[in-house]
Design a protein around this motif. Structure first.
Motif, PDB file in Angstrom:
ATOM      1  N   LEU A  32      83.431  51.531  41.856  1.00 48.19           N
ATOM      2  CA  LEU A  32      82.925  52.907  41.867  1.00 48.19           C
ATOM      3  C   LEU A  32      81.833  53.060  42.932  1.00 48.19           C
ATOM      4  O   LEU A  32      81.836  54.009  43.722  1.00 48.19           O
ATOM      5  N   ILE A  33      80.911  52.105  42.958  1.00 47.61           N
ATOM      6  CA  ILE A  33      79.823  52.149  43.948  1.00 47.61           C
ATOM      7  C   ILE A  33      80.386  51.997  45.361  1.00 47.61           C
ATOM      8  O   ILE A  33      80.018  52.739  46.272  1.00 47.61           O
ATOM      9  N   GLU A  34      81.299  51.050  45.531  1.00 51.67           N
ATOM     10  CA  GLU A  34      81.879  50.796  46.855  1.00 51.67           C
ATOM     11  C   GLU A  34      82.649  52.026  47.346  1.00 51.67           C
ATOM     12  O   GLU A  34      82.526  52.431  48.505  1.00 51.67           O
ATOM     13  N   ASP A  35      83.439  52.638  46.446  1.00 51.75           N
ATOM     14  CA  ASP A  35      84.188  53.848  46.806  1.00 51.75           C
ATOM     15  C   ASP A  35      83.242  54.947  47.284  1.00 51.75           C
ATOM     16  O   ASP A  35      83.505  55.638  48.272  1.00 51.75           O
ATOM     17  N   TYR A  36      82.135  55.096  46.558  1.00 49.88           N
ATOM     18  CA  TYR A  36      81.160  56.126  46.935  1.00 49.88           C
ATOM     19  C   TYR A  36      80.612  55.848  48.342  1.00 49.88           C
ATOM     20  O   TYR A  36      80.582  56.740  49.204  1.00 49.88           O
ATOM     21  N   LEU A  39      76.649  69.454  50.659  1.00 46.18           N
ATOM     22  CA  LEU A  39      75.195  69.263  50.705  1.00 46.18           C
ATOM     23  C   LEU A  39      74.872  67.793  50.963  1.00 46.18           C
ATOM     24  O   LEU A  39      75.640  66.897  50.631  1.00 46.18           O
ATOM     25  N   MET A  40      73.698  67.552  51.541  1.00 50.10           N
ATOM     26  CA  MET A  40      73.241  66.190  51.807  1.00 50.10           C
ATOM     27  C   MET A  40      73.060  65.415  50.503  1.00 50.10           C
ATOM     28  O   MET A  40      72.752  66.002  49.465  1.00 50.10           O
ATOM     29  N   GLU A  41      73.217  64.104  50.593  1.00 51.00           N
ATOM     30  CA  GLU A  41      73.092  63.254  49.406  1.00 51.00           C
ATOM     31  C   GLU A  41      72.068  62.148  49.638  1.00 51.00           C
ATOM     32  O   GLU A  41      72.066  61.499  50.689  1.00 51.00           O
ATOM     33  N   ILE A  42      71.217  61.965  48.636  1.00 48.22           N
ATOM     34  CA  ILE A  42      70.300  60.827  48.588  1.00 48.22           C
ATOM     35  C   ILE A  42      70.783  59.980  47.422  1.00 48.22           C
ATOM     36  O   ILE A  42      70.770  60.432  46.268  1.00 48.22           O
ATOM     37  N   GLU A  51      76.491  47.302  55.663  1.00 54.57           N
ATOM     38  CA  GLU A  51      77.855  47.264  56.219  1.00 54.57           C
ATOM     39  C   GLU A  51      78.454  48.667  56.354  1.00 54.57           C
ATOM     40  O   GLU A  51      79.277  48.912  57.239  1.00 54.57           O
ATOM     41  N   ARG A  52      78.072  49.564  55.459  1.00 56.85           N
ATOM     42  CA  ARG A  52      78.606  50.931  55.515  1.00 56.85           C
ATOM     43  C   ARG A  52      77.874  51.781  56.555  1.00 56.85           C
ATOM     44  O   ARG A  52      78.094  52.976  56.675  1.00 56.85           O
ATOM     45  N   GLY A  53      76.924  51.162  57.267  1.00 60.47           N
ATOM     46  CA  GLY A  53      76.234  51.875  58.341  1.00 60.47           C
ATOM     47  C   GLY A  53      74.964  52.584  57.922  1.00 60.47           C
ATOM     48  O   GLY A  53      74.417  53.395  58.680  1.00 60.47           O
ATOM     49  N   HIS A  54      74.471  52.288  56.717  1.00 59.95           N
ATOM     50  CA  HIS A  54      73.238  52.920  56.246  1.00 59.95           C
ATOM     51  C   HIS A  54      72.083  51.919  56.323  1.00 59.95           C
ATOM     52  O   HIS A  54      72.284  50.710  56.319  1.00 59.95           O
ATOM     53  N   LYS A  55      70.885  52.448  56.389  1.00 62.85           N
ATOM     54  CA  LYS A  55      69.694  51.604  56.407  1.00 62.85           C
ATOM     55  C   LYS A  55      69.009  51.751  55.047  1.00 62.85           C
ATOM     56  O   LYS A  55      68.385  52.789  54.786  1.00 62.85           O
ATOM     57  N   SER A  59      81.833  58.936  50.793  1.00 65.96           N
ATOM     58  CA  SER A  59      80.965  60.102  50.955  1.00 65.96           C
ATOM     59  C   SER A  59      80.532  60.256  52.414  1.00 65.96           C
ATOM     60  O   SER A  59      80.057  59.316  53.037  1.00 65.96           O
ATOM     61  N   LYS A  60      80.713  61.474  52.915  1.00 61.96           N
ATOM     62  CA  LYS A  60      80.352  61.748  54.309  1.00 61.96           C
ATOM     63  C   LYS A  60      78.958  62.373  54.415  1.00 61.96           C
ATOM     64  O   LYS A  60      78.474  62.632  55.510  1.00 61.96           O
ATOM     65  N   MET A  61      78.327  62.638  53.281  1.00 61.00           N
ATOM     66  CA  MET A  61      77.064  63.388  53.297  1.00 61.00           C
ATOM     67  C   MET A  61      75.840  62.532  52.944  1.00 61.00           C
ATOM     68  O   MET A  61      74.763  63.065  52.705  1.00 61.00           O
ATOM     69  N   ILE A  62      75.989  61.211  52.916  1.00 62.62           N
ATOM     70  CA  ILE A  62      74.864  60.338  52.554  1.00 62.62           C
ATOM     71  C   ILE A  62      73.804  60.374  53.657  1.00 62.62           C
ATOM     72  O   ILE A  62      74.085  60.050  54.812  1.00 62.62           O
ATOM     73  N   LYS A  63      72.603  60.778  53.293  1.00 67.70           N
ATOM     74  CA  LYS A  63      71.486  60.766  54.238  1.00 67.70           C
ATOM     75  C   LYS A  63      70.627  59.523  54.066  1.00 67.70           C
ATOM     76  O   LYS A  63      69.969  59.084  55.004  1.00 67.70           O
ATOM     77  N   ALA A  64      70.600  58.990  52.856  1.00 65.66           N
ATOM     78  CA  ALA A  64      69.805  57.782  52.597  1.00 65.66           C
ATOM     79  C   ALA A  64      70.312  57.116  51.332  1.00 65.66           C
ATOM     80  O   ALA A  64      70.827  57.783  50.429  1.00 65.66           O
ATOM     81  N   VAL A  65      70.160  55.790  51.295  1.00 70.85           N
ATOM     82  CA  VAL A  65      70.439  55.035  50.070  1.00 70.85           C
ATOM     83  C   VAL A  65      69.167  54.301  49.696  1.00 70.85           C
ATOM     84  O   VAL A  65      68.658  53.477  50.467  1.00 70.85           O
ATOM     85  N   PHE A  66      68.641  54.631  48.523  1.00 66.73           N
ATOM     86  CA  PHE A  66      67.466  53.940  47.998  1.00 66.73           C
ATOM     87  C   PHE A  66      67.948  52.802  47.112  1.00 66.73           C
ATOM     88  O   PHE A  66      68.689  53.032  46.148  1.00 66.73           O
ATOM     89  N   LEU A  67      67.543  51.586  47.453  1.00 69.23           N
ATOM     90  CA  LEU A  67      67.894  50.417  46.651  1.00 69.23           C
ATOM     91  C   LEU A  67      66.666  50.003  45.856  1.00 69.23           C
ATOM     92  O   LEU A  67      65.628  49.664  46.430  1.00 69.23           O
ATOM     93  N   LEU A  68      66.791  50.054  44.533  1.00 64.43           N
ATOM     94  CA  LEU A  68      65.657  49.722  43.668  1.00 64.43           C
ATOM     95  C   LEU A  68      65.691  48.257  43.292  1.00 64.43           C
ATOM     96  O   LEU A  68      66.739  47.736  42.881  1.00 64.43           O
ATOM     97  N   VAL A  69      64.543  47.589  43.450  1.00 68.26           N
ATOM     98  CA  VAL A  69      64.399  46.205  43.000  1.00 68.26           C
ATOM     99  C   VAL A  69      63.090  46.089  42.229  1.00 68.26           C
ATOM    100  O   VAL A  69      62.141  46.817  42.495  1.00 68.26           O
TER     101      VAL A  69
END
Length: 196
Positions: free
Chosen positions: A95-99, A23-26, A132-136, A103-113
């Motif tokens: 742990l975060i870097e490994d993820y 399944l897709m991952e947010i 660097e991992r190719g996500h926006k 993970s091949k199913m990441i659709k988005a990464v929300f960065l909270l500040v």
């Protein structure tokens, strides 16, 4: 986006093998005490499924929440917790870097500040990692209720400048109290995942 079902399906610690999800991952990343659990609970319409705490550093695992049997909200460990020792901080970082790597199913990464302050060195490092991992990264500027409305635009500019954010970076101010920003996040998730 309508939340019909929520289930904490998997918890992964330092020694766990990350799941090969279909399944897709947010994913949600952010430093300790930035309001990550409050945001996730707000999005899931649950009061305390994601554990919130007055004591930072509560999330020390990767938590997979199955949403509507159609996607996962992935709660990454909070980083930058001041009193955690160096070895523990390094493990959370790995742990975060490994993820982000695996993970091949990441659709988005929300960065909270935190909208009240310039992003920390750790925030900038996390932003760069995600890119660097190719996500926006999508920036969620939390604690919106703690500042005056007239300050919002200035603080968003400060966040983007400090992160050296890409020009088309999406920034959504969010308040855990009023849930302001939640509908925009839902709309964005719908657009990113094509799930209604």
């Amino acid at each position: 986006m309508v939340i019909r079902s929520v289930n904490l399906e998997r918890v992964c610690g330092i020694t766990s093998k990350l799941p090969d999800n279909q399944l897709m991952e947010i994913a949600f990343a952010g430093k300790s005490n930035v309001g990550k659990s409050s945001l996730i609970n707000g999005l899931m319409n649950r009061k305390s499924l994601a554990r919130t705490s007055a004591k930072p550093g509560k999330t020390q695992t990767i938590n997979y929440y199955n949403i509507n049997d159609s996607m996962y909200f992935v709660d990454l460990p909070g980083y930058g917790y001041a009193t955690a020792n160096v070895a523990v901080k390094a493990e959370w970082g790995k742990l975060i870097e490994d993820y982000l790597y695996q993970s091949k199913m990441i659709k988005a990464v929300f960065l909270l500040v935190d909208i009240r302050h310039a992003p920390s060195e750790n925030d900038c490092m996390m932003y760069d990692w995600i890119v660097e991992r190719g996500h926006k990264p999508v920036i969620i500027a939390t604690k919106l209720d703690k500042i005056k409305r007239s300050q919002v635009a200035k603080q968003i500019k400060l966040i983007c400048d400090t992160l050296a954010a890409l020009d088309d970076t999406i920034v959504i101010p969010y308040s855990a109290l009023s849930k302001q920003g939640r509908e925009e996040i839902y709309e964005l998730i719908d657009k990113l995942t094509d799930v209604n």
